[in-house]
Design an enzyme around this catalytic site. Structure first.
Site, mmCIF file in Angstrom:
data_model
loop_
_atom_site.group_PDB
_atom_site.id
_atom_site.type_symbol
_atom_site.label_atom_id
_atom_site.label_comp_id
_atom_site.label_asym_id
_atom_site.label_seq_id
_atom_site.Cartn_x
_atom_site.Cartn_y
_atom_site.Cartn_z
ATOM 1 N N CYS A 15 -69.449 17.642 52.524
ATOM 2 C CA CYS A 15 -70.544 18.609 52.707
ATOM 3 C C CYS A 15 -70.083 19.828 53.511
ATOM 4 O O CYS A 15 -69.784 19.722 54.701
ATOM 5 C CB CYS A 15 -71.703 17.906 53.423
ATOM 6 S SG CYS A 15 -73.063 19.010 53.814
ATOM 7 N N SER A 62 -60.922 21.049 51.675
ATOM 8 C CA SER A 62 -61.687 19.968 52.304
ATOM 9 C C SER A 62 -60.820 18.963 53.046
ATOM 10 O O SER A 62 -61.328 18.164 53.823
ATOM 11 C CB SER A 62 -62.513 19.234 51.255
ATOM 12 O OG SER A 62 -63.443 20.125 50.697
#
Length: 339
Positions: free
Chosen positions: A135, A81
């Site tokens: 997300c 991420s």
């Protein structure tokens, strides 16, 4: 030789990584000086002198945790991420998204018939919250828009252009730190995919790159340097351990030069907002990393690993304005990034 290492930070890092496998790299963004560089497990250099050095050396080489590997510059980890803010920056620079672009996250993203899972159902989500909540769905859509912006037939070349933009952030290249044996990570170009898939591939084939997984790995140094770029709003100075040499305190030219990444400074603020929320808002993934009275911007990463538990990654910089430190921490097989 005058080093930029801060002995207090270095000592703390080594203590925190005791009995763990992984790395810490901390950089001062404004100068590129390395404040701390921890490789764990380490070993006592005294083992390699004296009568028993041969046996000791073989013991180090045979150790399954590989203490002889300098993980900050030689360890290969998918950035996970920590890669998402870079895709957001390139997406805004290329004009395929802006701060208010929203996508719907039902808890997954469908890439053709392949499902990329998200850790939560976010519904309609914009970039700032997408970064704070990490997300996956949001960033898969950003990647889709980036790779298809010149039409479906030109995805191969568009991917190569995107890859070249990402490499300006220091991925897939050596950063030329003043140590030997630095590795550059791997980051496939279009030709490489042609060898695997022929000419029949597109964004759905390589979708894992949208979330920093799949065919991209980076060293902890590269990941920390990417944080320094965001902290500096668009450039980095090559990371280095030696800040001055000799009586005249000479500094090599390459260690004061600003390397711009080709993204306008204005695009950094919304990404930094999201990283601030990741640490400081109730819904952020990095709330466990909060520090009282210091406004830190951060990002957690949970990196899938084919051999055992996930690797845990934390990246960030602080304070938000005029940052003094940019950091990457990787603990192998520790589970979620937030832990």
């Amino acid at each position: 030789l005058v080093s930029g290492i801060d002995i207090e930070v270095q000592k703390l890092g080594e203590e925190l990584m005791h009995n763990k496998v992984g790395a810490i790299v901390a950089i001062e963004p404004s100068s590129g000086e390395i404040i701390a560089m921890v490789s764990s497990p380490g070993y006592d250099p005294n083992l390699l002198v004296g009568k028993s050095q041969g046996n000791n050396y073989m013991g180090l080489i045979g150790n399954p945790y590989r203490p002889s590997m300098v993980r900050p510059i030689q360890g290969y980890y998918p950035p996970g991420s920590s890669f998402k803010p870079i895709d957001a920056l390139i997406g805004m620079q290329e004009g395929v998204i802006d701060v208010n672009t929203t996508f719907n996250c039902p808890g997954y993203y469908m890439a053709g018939n392949h499902k990329v899972k998200c850790e939560h159902v976010d519904g309609n989500i914009s970039m700032r919250r997408g970064i704070a909540r990490s997300c996956n769905t949001y960033f898969c859509y950003v990647f889709q828009k980036l790779i298809t912006k010149n039409g479906m037939k030109n995805q191969r070349q568009t991917y190569q252009d995107w890859r070249d933009r990402v490499s300006k952030f220091g991925f897939g290249i050596k950063l030329d730190i003043d140590l030997p044996f630095e590795k550059k990570g791997y980051f496939y170009n279009a030709d490489h995919y042609d060898k695997i898939y022929g000419k029949r591939w597109g964004y759905t084939t390589v979708i894992s790159q949208a979330i920093g997984q799949g065919e991209i790995t980076a060293t902890p140094l590269q990941i920390a340097n990417a944080m320094a770029i965001i902290a500096n709003r668009g450039y980095y100075i090559k990371p280095h351990l030696i800040k001055a040499i000799g009586d005249k305190m000479l500094v090599k030219k390459e260690y004061v030069t600003k390397n711009y990444v080709g993204v306008d400074a204005k695009h950094f603020e919304p990404v930094i907002d999201g990283m601030q929320d990741a640490v400081n808002s109730p819904w952020g993934t990095a709330v466990l990393s909060r520090i009282p009275d210091i406004l830190m911007c951060g990002k957690t990463g949970t990196v899938q690993n084919s051999r055992g538990k996930n690797h845990s990654v934390f990246i960030g910089f602080a304070p938000r304005d005029n940052p003094k430190i940019a950091i990457a921490v990787i603990v192998e097989n520790a589970g979620y990034g937030s832990t």
